[in-house]
Motif scaffolding. Structure first.
Motif, mmCIF file in Angstrom:
data_model
loop_
_atom_site.group_PDB
_atom_site.id
_atom_site.type_symbol
_atom_site.label_atom_id
_atom_site.label_comp_id
_atom_site.label_asym_id
_atom_site.label_seq_id
_atom_site.Cartn_x
_atom_site.Cartn_y
_atom_site.Cartn_z
ATOM 1 N N ARG A 5 34.771 31.837 52.023
ATOM 2 C CA ARG A 5 34.706 32.106 50.593
ATOM 3 C C ARG A 5 35.704 31.183 49.890
ATOM 4 N NH1 ARG A 5 34.411 37.985 52.223
ATOM 5 N NH2 ARG A 5 32.309 38.658 51.699
ATOM 6 N N SER A 6 35.553 31.034 48.574
ATOM 7 C CA SER A 6 36.416 30.118 47.816
ATOM 8 C C SER A 6 37.088 30.820 46.650
ATOM 9 C CB SER A 6 35.590 28.941 47.265
ATOM 10 O OG SER A 6 35.028 28.192 48.313
ATOM 11 N N LEU A 7 38.366 30.476 46.436
ATOM 12 C CA LEU A 7 39.081 30.875 45.229
ATOM 13 C C LEU A 7 39.388 29.604 44.441
ATOM 14 C CD1 LEU A 7 41.668 33.570 46.417
ATOM 15 C CD2 LEU A 7 39.673 33.933 44.939
ATOM 16 N N TYR A 8 39.205 29.680 43.122
ATOM 17 C CA TYR A 8 39.383 28.501 42.272
ATOM 18 C C TYR A 8 40.738 28.599 41.566
ATOM 19 C CZ TYR A 8 34.502 27.901 43.340
ATOM 20 O OH TYR A 8 33.319 27.730 44.022
ATOM 21 N N ILE A 9 41.600 27.622 41.826
ATOM 22 C CA ILE A 9 42.943 27.635 41.237
ATOM 23 C C ILE A 9 43.149 26.373 40.403
ATOM 24 C CG2 ILE A 9 43.914 29.049 43.087
ATOM 25 C CD1 ILE A 9 45.160 26.491 44.280
ATOM 26 N N ASP A 10 43.978 26.468 39.365
ATOM 27 C CA ASP A 10 44.268 25.286 38.552
ATOM 28 C C ASP A 10 45.445 24.517 39.164
ATOM 29 O OD1 ASP A 10 46.481 26.822 37.852
ATOM 30 O OD2 ASP A 10 45.770 27.277 35.834
ATOM 31 N N THR A 11 45.721 23.340 38.607
ATOM 32 C CA THR A 11 46.770 22.481 39.168
ATOM 33 C C THR A 11 48.149 23.113 39.028
ATOM 34 O OG1 THR A 11 45.418 20.583 38.541
ATOM 35 C CG2 THR A 11 47.671 20.113 39.197
ATOM 36 N N GLU A 12 48.327 23.937 38.008
ATOM 37 C CA GLU A 12 49.607 24.627 37.826
ATOM 38 C C GLU A 12 49.880 25.575 39.001
ATOM 39 O OE1 GLU A 12 52.017 26.938 34.252
ATOM 40 O OE2 GLU A 12 50.045 26.080 33.875
ATOM 41 N N ALA A 54 58.000 38.804 40.735
ATOM 42 C CA ALA A 54 57.244 38.635 41.977
ATOM 43 C C ALA A 54 56.505 37.303 42.001
ATOM 44 C CB ALA A 54 56.250 39.785 42.116
ATOM 45 N N PHE A 55 56.390 36.724 43.210
ATOM 46 C CA PHE A 55 55.602 35.510 43.387
ATOM 47 C C PHE A 55 54.240 35.918 43.932
ATOM 48 C CE2 PHE A 55 54.283 31.792 46.031
ATOM 49 C CZ PHE A 55 54.026 30.945 44.958
ATOM 50 N N VAL A 56 53.234 35.890 43.050
ATOM 51 C CA VAL A 56 51.878 36.324 43.426
ATOM 52 C C VAL A 56 50.853 35.299 42.954
ATOM 53 C CG1 VAL A 56 52.486 38.780 43.335
ATOM 54 C CG2 VAL A 56 51.544 37.679 41.294
ATOM 55 N N LEU A 57 49.673 35.368 43.557
ATOM 56 C CA LEU A 57 48.540 34.539 43.139
ATOM 57 C C LEU A 57 47.451 35.461 42.636
ATOM 58 C CD1 LEU A 57 47.084 31.766 42.985
ATOM 59 C CD2 LEU A 57 46.278 32.186 45.337
ATOM 60 N N ALA A 58 47.163 35.387 41.338
ATOM 61 C CA ALA A 58 46.128 36.228 40.723
ATOM 62 C C ALA A 58 45.293 35.364 39.780
ATOM 63 C CB ALA A 58 46.772 37.392 39.972
ATOM 64 N N PRO A 59 44.416 34.522 40.344
ATOM 65 C CA PRO A 59 43.651 33.593 39.495
ATOM 66 C C PRO A 59 42.607 34.309 38.647
ATOM 67 C CG PRO A 59 42.881 33.471 41.768
ATOM 68 C CD PRO A 59 44.065 34.391 41.760
ATOM 69 N N LYS A 60 42.427 33.809 37.439
ATOM 70 C CA LYS A 60 41.493 34.414 36.490
ATOM 71 C C LYS A 60 40.075 33.899 36.725
ATOM 72 C CE LYS A 60 41.488 35.836 31.659
ATOM 73 N NZ LYS A 60 42.357 35.947 30.484
ATOM 74 N N GLY A 61 39.117 34.573 36.147
ATOM 75 C CA GLY A 61 37.725 34.104 36.185
ATOM 76 C C GLY A 61 36.826 35.089 36.904
ATOM 77 N N GLU A 62 35.587 35.187 36.444
ATOM 78 C CA GLU A 62 34.624 36.133 37.013
ATOM 79 C C GLU A 62 34.307 35.820 38.471
ATOM 80 O OE1 GLU A 62 32.911 39.653 36.699
ATOM 81 O OE2 GLU A 62 33.998 38.656 35.066
ATOM 82 N N ALA A 122 45.764 32.882 29.599
ATOM 83 C CA ALA A 122 44.499 32.167 29.793
ATOM 84 C C ALA A 122 44.177 31.925 31.270
ATOM 85 C CB ALA A 122 44.539 30.839 29.043
ATOM 86 N N ARG A 123 45.171 32.127 32.158
ATOM 87 C CA ARG A 123 44.958 31.792 33.568
ATOM 88 C C ARG A 123 45.317 32.922 34.525
ATOM 89 N NH1 ARG A 123 49.455 30.208 35.872
ATOM 90 N NH2 ARG A 123 48.374 28.824 37.285
ATOM 91 N N LEU A 124 45.712 34.081 33.995
ATOM 92 C CA LEU A 124 46.176 35.194 34.819
ATOM 93 C C LEU A 124 45.108 36.272 34.950
ATOM 94 C CD1 LEU A 124 48.538 36.593 36.326
ATOM 95 C CD2 LEU A 124 49.256 37.535 34.114
ATOM 96 N N GLY A 125 44.721 36.566 36.205
ATOM 97 C CA GLY A 125 43.743 37.612 36.465
ATOM 98 C C GLY A 125 44.396 38.960 36.695
ATOM 99 N N GLU A 126 43.587 39.933 37.168
ATOM 100 C CA GLU A 126 44.079 41.300 37.351
ATOM 101 C C GLU A 126 44.178 41.701 38.818
ATOM 102 O OE1 GLU A 126 41.397 43.671 35.081
ATOM 103 O OE2 GLU A 126 42.189 42.990 33.149
ATOM 104 N N ILE A 127 43.765 40.799 39.732
ATOM 105 C CA ILE A 127 43.833 41.105 41.161
ATOM 106 C C ILE A 127 44.598 39.988 41.866
ATOM 107 C CG2 ILE A 127 42.524 41.582 43.268
ATOM 108 C CD1 ILE A 127 40.154 42.341 41.460
ATOM 109 N N ALA A 128 45.614 40.358 42.628
ATOM 110 C CA ALA A 128 46.425 39.381 43.371
ATOM 111 C C ALA A 128 46.017 39.396 44.839
ATOM 112 C CB ALA A 128 47.905 39.703 43.230
ATOM 113 N N VAL A 129 46.243 38.273 45.499
ATOM 114 C CA VAL A 129 45.969 38.163 46.929
ATOM 115 C C VAL A 129 47.225 37.643 47.625
ATOM 116 C CG1 VAL A 129 44.990 35.829 46.660
ATOM 117 C CG2 VAL A 129 44.433 37.173 48.702
#
Length: 393
Positions: A5-12, A54-62, A122-129
């Motif tokens: 599966r793929s997660l889409y992240i921005d350069t930031e 906290a240092f988390v990854l929670a990318p936005k987008g459907e 604009a780039r923060l989602g609601e679920i972290a991994v």
């Protein structure tokens, strides 16, 4: 074999993941799970070292949301940036986060008019991994190699650092740089490279800073490193992160201006305190320097602490105001910005501004009598020299 599966992240996000992977935000060395993230947000510490959120990854987008909802422990996920695979993550757990609370933890506010809040929303989602990951981002490794190479080459024992935007580089920056060099063997200038637009382009600021260093600073005393100040460095606790980063890059000292907004200076029992009084566990020296101004009585650049004349005699180095002059195409006075720097910036910002540049040059400027091709940068330098004549002023 099933496709990852793929997660889409921005350069930031990619840049921040790479910083942590390289050990530059140590002791943070991974994405935090739910329990760790909660503890850090509450205590502001991680493994005994100050860490503001906290240092988390929670990318936005459907697309990302749908994938995150289906992930199980042990799943392997491709990390995609700009339609290209840049890394992989092995899932430990996924968990919900409160975006509003996270914004407050980073910026001290969740007000949508705050530029950092607006950018992160604009780039923060609601679920972290969380989970082990690896990413490929050569810029970070290149920075580490360049600093280590310079330390080895110069034999530097005490390395100082500063984080500046140089937007634009002014005389107060120059004084801070010279002072830092006199106190150390090597100065690392982390030149801020934001992911949001605004102000001068990074390449213009880098060229202007290089112009000053190459021509007016002793060789092998300064190195410029691009510093992609991602969202983790944009909040009100940015100086804590700056100190951790500088320390992990191998620097012994971080130089900070006393007028820096994030310093949080306050007096307690007649002693000057700052955000760094809570950061004893970050093993780096912090040096705060006074605000510099130009005094029209002293006729030179002075510290506000050492000049006996009142504020009405002081010219302040207000970056936004100097920027407005430059963006309007006006040459700032040389007491604010060195003429070589102004000429470099204006030539880059307004290319091919004059239709008959050579004709203007020969009509207005004194010369050797030889017909020589003149660049726009040389034209600005000569023009500034004309402004500095004194007999008719």
């Amino acid at each position: 074999m099933s496709k990852n599966r793929s997660l889409y992240i921005d350069t930031e996000a990619l840049s921040t993941l790479a910083l942590v992977q390289a050990g530059l935000i140590s002791p943070v060395d991974k994405l935090m799970n739910k329990e760790e993230a909660k503890a850090v947000d509450e205590t502001k510490f991680y493994k005994g070292v100050p860490f503001p959120f906290a240092f988390v990854l929670a990318p936005k987008g459907e697309k990302n949301r749908n994938i995150l909802l289906k992930l199980q422990k042990g799943d392997r996920v491709d990390l995609i940036n700009e339609n290209k695979k840049v890394g992989e993550l092995i899932v430990d757990e996924t968990f919900p986060i409160d975006p509003t609370q996270r914004l407050y933890n980073i910026y001290g506010t969740s007000d949508p008019s705050h530029p950092g809040v607006k950018n992160t929303t604009a780039r923060l989602g609601e679920i972290a991994v969380s989970g082990e990951y690896r990413v490929n981002y050569p810029l970070i490794e290149d920075n580490i190699k360049r600093i280590q190479s310079m330390i080895t080459k110069t034999g530097a024992k005490y390395v100082s650092s500063m984080m500046i935007a140089a937007n634009p580089l002014n005389r107060a920056h120059e004084r801070m740089i010279r002072q830092a060099i006199s106190d150390s063997d090597l100065l690392v200038i982390f030149l801020r490279k934001p992911f949001t637009s605004g102000g001068l382009r990074y390449d213009i600021r880098h060229n202007a800073l290089s112009t000053f260093i190459d021509n007016f600073i002793p060789r092998n005393k300064v190195i410029i490193i691009p510093f992609e100040n991602t969202y983790i460095f944009a909040g009100f606790n940015e100086l804590i992160l700056d100190a951790i980063l500088a320390k992990n890059y191998g620097c012994n000292q971080l130089v900070v201006g006393k007028n820096h907004g994030g310093l949080g200076l306050y007096y307690d029992k007649n002693r000057l305190n700052s955000v760094f009084d809570h950061c004893k566990n970050i093993e780096i020296d912090i040096k705060t320097v006074d605000e510099y101004v130009y005094c029209d009585t002293c006729k030179t650049l002075v510290s506000t602490q050492t000049c006996p004349h009142g504020q009405h005699h002081h010219v302040h180095y207000h970056s936004e105001s100097i920027m407005k002059l430059i963006q309007s195409g006006l040459i700032p006075p040389s007491i604010l910005v060195r003429k070589e720097v102004s000429a470099n910036i204006l030539a880059s910002l307004f290319p091919e501004r004059f239709e008959n540049l050579q004709e203007m040059h020969y009509s207005l400027m004194p010369g050797s009598g030889l017909l020589e091709q003149q660049s726009e940068e040389q034209f600005y330098l000569k023009l500034i020299e004309l402004y500095q004549t004194s007999s008719l002023t």
